[in-house]
Design a protein around this motif. Structure first.
Motif, PDB file in Angstrom:
ATOM      1  N   ALA A 203       0.853  -1.197   0.000  1.00 51.69           N
ATOM      2  CA  ALA A 203       0.000   0.000   0.000  1.00 51.69           C
ATOM      3  C   ALA A 203       0.884   1.242   0.000  1.00 51.69           C
ATOM      4  O   ALA A 203       1.986   1.236   0.547  1.00 51.69           O
ATOM      5  N   HIS A 204       0.398   2.309  -0.596  1.00 53.10           N
ATOM      6  CA  HIS A 204       1.138   3.561  -0.562  1.00 53.10           C
ATOM      7  C   HIS A 204       1.157   4.150   0.848  1.00 53.10           C
ATOM      8  O   HIS A 204       2.080   4.856   1.230  1.00 53.10           O
ATOM      9  N   GLN A 205       0.093   3.851   1.594  1.00 61.07           N
ATOM     10  CA  GLN A 205      -0.026   4.382   2.952  1.00 61.07           C
ATOM     11  C   GLN A 205      -0.843   3.400   3.787  1.00 61.07           C
ATOM     12  O   GLN A 205      -1.755   2.749   3.272  1.00 61.07           O
ATOM     13  N   GLN A 206      -0.524   3.287   5.060  1.00 63.54           N
ATOM     14  CA  GLN A 206      -1.323   2.477   5.978  1.00 63.54           C
ATOM     15  C   GLN A 206      -1.820   3.362   7.105  1.00 63.54           C
ATOM     16  O   GLN A 206      -1.051   4.120   7.695  1.00 63.54           O
ATOM     17  N   LEU A 207      -3.129   3.283   7.388  1.00 59.48           N
ATOM     18  CA  LEU A 207      -3.718   4.058   8.468  1.00 59.48           C
ATOM     19  C   LEU A 207      -4.339   3.120   9.497  1.00 59.48           C
ATOM     20  O   LEU A 207      -4.711   1.978   9.180  1.00 59.48           O
ATOM     21  N   GLU A 208      -4.488   3.635  10.699  1.00 58.48           N
ATOM     22  CA  GLU A 208      -5.090   2.830  11.763  1.00 58.48           C
ATOM     23  C   GLU A 208      -6.598   2.700  11.577  1.00 58.48           C
ATOM     24  O   GLU A 208      -7.175   1.633  11.760  1.00 58.48           O
ATOM     25  N   ASP A 209      -7.241   3.801  11.212  1.00 57.86           N
ATOM     26  CA  ASP A 209      -8.681   3.784  10.924  1.00 57.86           C
ATOM     27  C   ASP A 209      -9.037   5.032  10.126  1.00 57.86           C
ATOM     28  O   ASP A 209      -8.178   5.872   9.839  1.00 57.86           O
ATOM     29  N   LEU A 210     -10.310   5.173   9.777  1.00 53.32           N
ATOM     30  CA  LEU A 210     -10.742   6.275   8.910  1.00 53.32           C
ATOM     31  C   LEU A 210     -10.709   7.651   9.576  1.00 53.32           C
ATOM     32  O   LEU A 210     -10.831   8.666   8.888  1.00 53.32           O
ATOM     33  N   THR A 211     -10.551   7.709  10.886  1.00 53.52           N
ATOM     34  CA  THR A 211     -10.460   9.023  11.531  1.00 53.52           C
ATOM     35  C   THR A 211      -9.205   9.766  11.080  1.00 53.52           C
ATOM     36  O   THR A 211      -9.137  10.999  11.183  1.00 53.52           O
ATOM     37  N   PHE A 212      -8.216   9.044  10.561  1.00 49.51           N
ATOM     38  CA  PHE A 212      -6.981   9.670  10.092  1.00 49.51           C
ATOM     39  C   PHE A 212      -7.073  10.114   8.627  1.00 49.51           C
ATOM     40  O   PHE A 212      -6.171  10.786   8.132  1.00 49.51           O
ATOM     41  N   LEU A 213      -8.166   9.751   7.948  1.00 47.15           N
ATOM     42  CA  LEU A 213      -8.274  10.081   6.529  1.00 47.15           C
ATOM     43  C   LEU A 213      -8.408  11.582   6.256  1.00 47.15           C
ATOM     44  O   LEU A 213      -7.733  12.093   5.354  1.00 47.15           O
ATOM     45  N   PRO A 214      -9.254  12.326   6.968  1.00 51.77           N
ATOM     46  CA  PRO A 214      -9.387  13.757   6.654  1.00 51.77           C
ATOM     47  C   PRO A 214      -8.072  14.516   6.675  1.00 51.77           C
ATOM     48  O   PRO A 214      -7.784  15.306   5.755  1.00 51.77           O
ATOM     49  N   SER A 215      -7.242  14.301   7.688  1.00 51.16           N
ATOM     50  CA  SER A 215      -5.962  15.000   7.755  1.00 51.16           C
ATOM     51  C   SER A 215      -5.023  14.531   6.659  1.00 51.16           C
ATOM     52  O   SER A 215      -4.269  15.339   6.085  1.00 51.16           O
ATOM     53  N   PHE A 216      -5.077  13.248   6.322  1.00 48.17           N
ATOM     54  CA  PHE A 216      -4.253  12.733   5.226  1.00 48.17           C
ATOM     55  C   PHE A 216      -4.659  13.391   3.908  1.00 48.17           C
ATOM     56  O   PHE A 216      -3.810  13.818   3.126  1.00 48.17           O
ATOM     57  N   LEU A 217      -5.969  13.474   3.663  1.00 45.44           N
ATOM     58  CA  LEU A 217      -6.459  14.070   2.411  1.00 45.44           C
ATOM     59  C   LEU A 217      -6.096  15.552   2.354  1.00 45.44           C
ATOM     60  O   LEU A 217      -5.709  16.063   1.290  1.00 45.44           O
ATOM     61  N   ALA A 218      -6.231  16.251   3.479  1.00 49.20           N
ATOM     62  CA  ALA A 218      -5.912  17.683   3.503  1.00 49.20           C
ATOM     63  C   ALA A 218      -4.448  17.904   3.144  1.00 49.20           C
ATOM     64  O   ALA A 218      -4.108  18.816   2.378  1.00 49.20           O
ATOM     65  N   GLN A 219      -3.589  17.062   3.683  1.00 48.64           N
ATOM     66  CA  GLN A 219      -2.154  17.162   3.390  1.00 48.64           C
ATOM     67  C   GLN A 219      -1.872  16.813   1.943  1.00 48.64           C
ATOM     68  O   GLN A 219      -1.092  17.472   1.262  1.00 48.64           O
ATOM     69  N   LYS A 220      -2.570  15.779   1.468  1.00 44.48           N
ATOM     70  CA  LYS A 220      -2.355  15.298   0.099  1.00 44.48           C
ATOM     71  C   LYS A 220      -2.789  16.362  -0.912  1.00 44.48           C
ATOM     72  O   LYS A 220      -2.094  16.616  -1.903  1.00 44.48           O
ATOM     73  N   ILE A 221      -3.923  16.983  -0.674  1.00 45.67           N
ATOM     74  CA  ILE A 221      -4.459  17.956  -1.630  1.00 45.67           C
ATOM     75  C   ILE A 221      -3.638  19.254  -1.613  1.00 45.67           C
ATOM     76  O   ILE A 221      -3.512  19.943  -2.635  1.00 45.67           O
TER      77      ILE A 221
END
Length: 223
Positions: A203-221
């Motif tokens: 995987a390009h990235q591994q997260l613990e759960d979906l609560t970490f997705l918003p901050s990941f997306l904000a950084q990615k965008i």
């Protein structure tokens, strides 16, 4: 992670949006042991991410039983899963905030699952999340389910987004292989007891759960 501009997020369903993998394991174990197979519920993890007909074929190849009827056995498992979902199904941690963040950031949202339409309807109704999705695709009637990439490619096509601009979120190794083969960006959110396995490195990235997705997306965008 790849530098391709992110335009869509495509979610797997079982184990990503809904805590249904244990329900699948219970249903699979019951139906198969009723057929006389001597398997443990722990062994059912081997089929995680496979389409239901592939699950039945997997076990039949290992422990053939008389009067084999793949469709009948598959439907028996699906019926039990639907019943369990409607009675006890719960969203995975962070689902609503993840979906809302995708919308707020202007990303299209897709669903790409190996599950049948019966299961999809049960999940979307139980969690009341159907309105978030711009495209929903199942591998139910495809020639091949995951780990073949077709269901992911079909979902990207329905979103009118190039696969390289899509981020796929998966909990299973079979699903992750499918998303990588579709040339998508990927996040793995494996079951906690399996999260230390080295195979998630694909995987390009591994997260613990979906609560970490918003901050990941904000950084990615913002990159």
């Amino acid at each position: 992670m790849t530098t391709a501009k992110l335009k869509a997020v495509i979610f797997d369903m079982d184990g990503v949006l809904i805590d249904s993998e244990p329900l699948w394991q219970i249903a699979e174990h019951k139906v198969l042991t009723d057929l006389g197979l001597n398997i443990s519920i722990e062994e059912t993890v081997e089929t995680t991410g496979l389409r239901i007909d592939q699950v039945v074929a997997f076990w039949y190849a290992r422990f053939p039983w008389p009067n084999y009827d793949n469709a009948q056995t598959a439907q028996a498992i699906v019926d039990q899963v639907v019943s369990h979902i409607l009675a006890n199904g719960e969203a995975m941690t962070g689902v609503i905030s993840a979906l809302e963040s995708c919308q707020e950031m202007g990303l299209k949202i897709g669903l790409a699952t190996s599950s049948s339409s019966d299961i999809i309807s049960a999940v979307l109704n139980k969690l009341a999340i159907g309105s978030y999705f711009d495209a929903i695709k199942s591998a139910e009637h495809l020639s091949y389910g995951k780990p073949h990439p077709e269901v992911y490619l079909n979902c990207a096509d329905a979103l009118n987004i190039a696969p390289v601009n899509c981020l796929a979120i998966e909990d299973s190794f079979n699903g992750l292989v499918a998303a990588r083969a579709a040339n998508m960006q990927t996040i793995a959110i494996p079951e906690k007891r399996l999260s230390q396995q080295p195979r998630w490195i694909i995987a390009h990235q591994q997260l613990e759960d979906l609560t970490f997705l918003p901050s990941f997306l904000a950084q990615k965008i913002s990159c």
